[in-house]
Design an enzyme around this catalytic site. Structure first.
Site, PDB file in Angstrom:
ATOM      1  N   GLU A   1       0.030  -0.841   5.856  1.00  8.30           N
ATOM      2  CA  GLU A   1       1.113  -0.279   6.664  1.00  8.30           C
ATOM      3  C   GLU A   1       1.003   1.232   6.758  1.00  8.30           C
ATOM      4  O   GLU A   1       1.327   1.816   7.791  1.00  8.30           O
ATOM      5  CB  GLU A   1       2.470  -0.664   6.064  1.00  8.30           C
ATOM      6  CG  GLU A   1       3.655  -0.486   7.004  1.00  8.30           C
ATOM      7  CD  GLU A   1       4.271   0.912   6.960  1.00  8.30           C
ATOM      8  OE1 GLU A   1       5.084   1.222   7.852  1.00  8.30           O
ATOM      9  OE2 GLU A   1       3.951   1.679   6.028  1.00  8.30           O
TER      10      GLU A   1
ATOM     11  N   ASP B   1       0.843  -1.195   0.000  1.00  8.68           N
ATOM     12  CA  ASP B   1       0.000   0.000   0.000  1.00  8.68           C
ATOM     13  C   ASP B   1       0.877   1.243   0.000  1.00  8.68           C
ATOM     14  O   ASP B   1       2.021   1.218   0.460  1.00  8.68           O
ATOM     15  CB  ASP B   1      -0.969  -0.006   1.181  1.00  8.68           C
ATOM     16  CG  ASP B   1      -0.284   0.035   2.534  1.00  8.68           C
ATOM     17  OD1 ASP B   1       0.692  -0.714   2.717  1.00  8.68           O
ATOM     18  OD2 ASP B   1      -0.718   0.813   3.415  1.00  8.68           O
TER      19      ASP B   1
END
Length: 380
Positions: free
Chosen positions: A135, A71
């Site tokens: 994250e 991400d």
């Protein structure tokens, strides 16, 4: 045929995986790893996508793990970019795009290294990749979900490397053997509203908040410890929402962020913050309500065989001896450290989260070489 980490990074950049969108990145990696003989499992939780991949037998005596995320943060003002943020443009020796540095190149490098390693020289043990799509967000359903699932299913890493960017200036100059703790605290101060011309009829919460913030910011938490620089406290906001200059507001709010060493815990700092808030409340005759969020405790993987092996591989492939550091912000290593020994090594992080994020293509290849050497030395 070897796996090109630059091409794989470019393919990942083209996946618009802004947290919490998966964007096709984990699907791409699952295909690559499955073809190399990895058993892949999607560990999705509460709308967050994660991927667990293992080569070798479950319960092997030795299992080396890599952890990372696909991400990315939002691109911001797209018109400020000189290249399409998800275009994966290669020019001037650089690969450009959101996630190029943080950290699709790191994931591509360890995925390529792992896929080629188990294909060319199958090890006596297991290789595990734990890759999350959460994250950059709250991180509640990413690596934590993967570790929860691993515990429930008898999966374990003996040692782990997180591929976050760790180098401040040149490739190879720093690795992380720990991280400072991180926490935030919010203070709501409530007094009594009144006319600014008659302050004696009100209880102004602003001087109380100012005194509290000054006391917190002026306090020396510590001078640092053996492996950590001194703890820091930053005042990050003080506001009331009051636009009238003739009104004493009824309430105001302030917040601080603390990055702390192993001389403290989130609990001990919470107690200190509460005592300071109570002191100000009594002194000014106001109410102070406090809310705290501890994002992660400080941790250290003491220098030893794992850090020495990683440092040796970095030196062999880059010619640079990495400093063993605990500086910087937080990472998912703060979760992995409860599972197994963990260190971090990755690229130079100068452009992460920036407009025109980019990484030298040769650094991506060098990173794959470092990870390959680590695998080879670990299973030697």
């Amino acid at each position: 045929m070897t796996t090109d980490p630059v091409a794989l990074t470019a393919d990942l950049i083209r996946c618009p995986s802004v947290t919490p969108a998966e964007g096709g990145a984990l699907v791409l990696l699952e295909g690559l790893l499955s073809a190399a003989g990895f058993t892949c499992t999607r560990v999705d939780r509460n709308g967050t996508s994660n991927l667990f991949a293992r080569w070798g037998n479950r319960g092997a005596n030795r299992s080396f793990g890599f952890n990372g995320h696909t991400d990315v943060v939002p691109v911001g003002d797209e018109s400020a970019w000189t290249v399409p943020p998800f275009g994966a443009v290669e020019k001037d020796g650089m690969l450009w795009g959101r996630g190029a540095t943080d950290m699709k190149s790191g994931v591509a490098a360890f995925a390529a290294a792992a896929a080629d390693f188990v294909t060319e020289t199958p090890p006596d043990g297991a290789v595990i990749l734990a890759i999350t799509g959460d994250e950059e967000g709250d991180a509640t359903d990413g690596t934590v979900a993967l570790l929860d699932w691993m515990k429930e299913n008898g999966e374990a890493m003996t040692d782990c490397l997180v591929g976050e960017p760790t180098c401040p200036e040149i490739m190879g100059d720093m690795m992380k053997i720990g991280r400072r703790g991180s926490m935030s605290a919010w203070f709501d101060v409530t007094g009594v509203q009144g006319h600014a011309a008659y302050p004696h009829r009100a209880k102004n919460p602003l001087p109380a908040l100012a005194r509290l913030m000054d006391r917190l910011a002026s306090h020396e938490l510590d001078k640092g410890t053996d492996h950590f620089d001194a703890s820091t406290l930053a005042v990050v906001t003080m506001d009331t929402g009051n636009t009238a200059t003739n009104v004493i507001p009824a309430a105001c709010r302030g917040a601080v962020n603390i990055r702390f060493t192993d001389a403290h815990t989130g609990a001990s700092l919470t107690d200190w913050l509460q005592s300071e808030a109570d002191r100000v409340a009594e002194e000014f005759g106001v109410k102070v309500a406090m809310r705290v969020k501890v994002s992660g405790e400080s941790f250290l993987t003491p220098p030893g065989p794992l850090s020495a092996m990683v440092a040796k591989a970095v030196k062999a492939e880059t010619g640079v001896t990495p400093e063993m550091s605990t500086s910087g912000g937080t990472s998912d290593a703060r979760f992995v450290k409860d599972h197994c020994p963990v260190v971090e090594f990755g690229l130079v992080g100068k452009t992460m989260h920036a407009v025109d994020e980019r990484v030298p293509v040769e650094d991506i290849r060098a990173l794959k070489a470092v990870y390959t050497r680590i695998l080879r030395d670990y299973f030697a």
